[in-house]
Design an enzyme around this catalytic site. Structure first.
Site, PDB file in Angstrom:
ATOM      1  CG  ASN A 166      59.050  36.381  80.809  1.00 64.03           C
ATOM      2  OD1 ASN A 166      59.519  37.394  80.282  1.00 64.03           O
ATOM      3  ND2 ASN A 166      58.097  35.670  80.231  1.00 64.03           N
ATOM      4  CB  CYS A 298      53.839  35.958  77.177  1.00 66.17           C
ATOM      5  SG  CYS A 298      54.768  37.350  77.850  1.00 66.17           S
TER       6      CYS A 298
END
Length: 494
Positions: A166, A298
């Site tokens: 990511n 996250c």
């Protein structure tokens, strides 16, 4: 080439020129030992655009052997010289920022604007830790007798960095920059869906003056390349960012070697909005807390925990804003880019499908989409699930996509209970005009970092990391150096 030229060439040819395709070991590109290769896909088109080396245990052994030799050279390099090399790397990254951003955009699926921000932040990280390289001092200790005592801060040795898909550039740099500042060497295993910027950074560091062998990159799968790397007894610290399940596996792998470990795992972070908060600030904060990078963060604010008096107004405004967001290929300037892989897109869709089946109210989104210009790619509509119970799976499980879960509370005690009501404890945002409420909540919420009235406030100067199943250890800030140094006490009898 400019961004416009690179973009035009990419859409015409379906690839990017001069991409690194092999491992980077001992200061140069190295073909995989068994000749295996993998494809990397552009999430915005759902098509392969390049291939790269598929590493195995032999490639990892080669890289760690190189890092062991590199450590001997780098740990003996004067701190001021380490500082100069990291600063030069930052300069080169800024000089080449547009190419880095295009590669990051195509490889990960995020928007070009987000990729540019990641590259700028990575250059800043290099500068920040360059400034720390010559300031890692020990201390003098008064023992109250005639003995002289002092401490040293020494580099731990070879470090391993398992990097997620990511944030393939910034997560890599936030690990290797403090490691290099401390005098450590590194072996990097980037995610198998986003390998290219790690290879580009390794080459950039060599051009900045880093000795060969100090940073090595082995690409490939987690099973074939990542697992043997974290098990290698010559590795003295592992920094891992990823899922809880894989993080637990990494812990088990490093335990026999008593290897140091930093884990940055999942999150289900709350944005807590009280009735006195500025409505527009809550809406804007909640929107980008969850929809930035298509929710694949996250520390995303994936739960809006909101006081009942604001609930309906904020929800309706959020729905209206979410429905205005433009989705598309990252190079075309959308508000939201693609989901990183077809596999992950299916996982997001499954989460929402199960929520729909159990009667959760989906007030907007809830569907797989494609790029409006090409009809291709892996996209998921910005989705809002309303008024969820504390026990609902969409509250308790990390979806890791553009899916917001709204929870409603009546008083501060309930707000705190809801905020702390998952097994994760990574980040939290608090929106209120009352400083006393903000401070009580900030102290009471279990999270590694808390912001007030701006969810993404803070910066690389502050430590980042989580508690409970969000992991342990801290990156960024001066605390980010702790994992890569060890203290040695020396006492002289005089």
């Amino acid at each position: 080439m400019s961004v416009d030229q690179l973009s035009a060439a990419y859409f015409e040819t379906g690839t990017l020129p001069d991409l690194p395709r092999d491992h980077f070991i001992d200061g140069r590109a190295v073909a995989p030992g068994v000749g295996g290769r993998m494809e990397s896909f552009d999430p915005g088109r759902g098509m392969a655009f390049a291939d790269f080396a598929a590493g195995d245990a032999a490639d990892v052994d080669h890289a760690v052997t190189s890092a062991v030799a590199g450590f001997e050279v780098w740990s003996a390099t004067p701190p001021a010289q380490r500082c100069a090399i990291l600063n030069e790397a930052a300069r080169l990254m800024r000089q080449e920022a547009e190419r880095f951003a295009v590669v990051e955009c195509v490889d990960s699926g995020k928007t070009l604007a987000e990729a540019r921000g990641d590259i700028a932040g990575s250059a800043r990280l290099l500068e920040y830790y360059a400034g720390a390289a010559d300031k890692l001092d020990g201390r003098s200790v008064n023992l109250g007798n005639d003995n002289a005592a002092f401490t040293l801060r020494e580099p731990v040795g070879v470090t391993a960095h398992i990097v997620p898909w990511n944030y393939p550039t910034s997560t890599l740099v936030r690990g290797i920059a403090p490691a290099l500042a401390a005098g450590c060497s590194a072996v990097v295993k980037p995610a198998e869906t986003t390998p290219f910027t790690a290879l580009m950074i390794a080459d950039l560091l060599i051009r900045a003056g880093l000795p060969a062998g100090v940073v090595n990159v082995v690409t490939g799968t987690g099973i074939a390349a990542g697992a043997p790397l974290v098990r290698d007894p010559r590795v003295r610290h592992v920094t891992f960012t990823g899922s809880v399940a894989t993080g637990v596996g990494v812990m088990q792998s490093v335990a026999p070697n008593v290897t140091g470990l930093t884990l940055e795992l999942g999150g289900k972070s709350p944005l807590v909005a009280f009735g006195d908060a500025d409505v527009d600030a809550v809406v804007e904060g909640a929107l980008w807390a969850i929809f930035s990078n298509a929710g694949q963060i996250c520390s995303a604010g994936s739960r809006l925990v909101i006081q009942r008096s604001l609930h309906a107004e904020v929800r309706d405004k959020l729905v209206a804003r979410a429905q205005m967001l433009r989705m598309g290929h990252g190079l075309r300037g959308p508000d939201i880019g693609a989901v990183n892989s077809a596999r992950h897109l299916a996982q997001i869709a499954d989460h929402v499908s199960r929520a729909r089946a159990r009667g959760v109210e989906i007030v907007t989104g809830g569907e797989v989409l494609s790029d409006v210009e090409s009809g291709a790619g892996w996209f998921y509509a910005p989705t809002i699930l309303d008024n969820l119970a504390a026990t609902d799976d969409a509250v308790l499980q990390e979806i890791f996509g553009p899916v917001l879960a709204i929870q409603v509370f009546d008083d501060e005690a309930e707000a705190l209970a809801l905020a702390n009501g998952t097994e994760f404890a990574l980040a939290a945002g608090i929106y209120t005009k009352d400083i006393a409420t903000a401070l009580r909540m900030a102290r009471g919420v279990d999270a590694g970092q808390v912001t007030v009235n701006d969810y993404w406030a803070g910066g690389i100067e502050l430590p980042f990391g989580g508690n409970r199943k969000s992991g342990f250890g801290r990156e960024n800030g001066l605390e980010g150096l702790d994992a890569y140094t060890r203290s040695k006490a020396i006492t002289l009898a005089v």
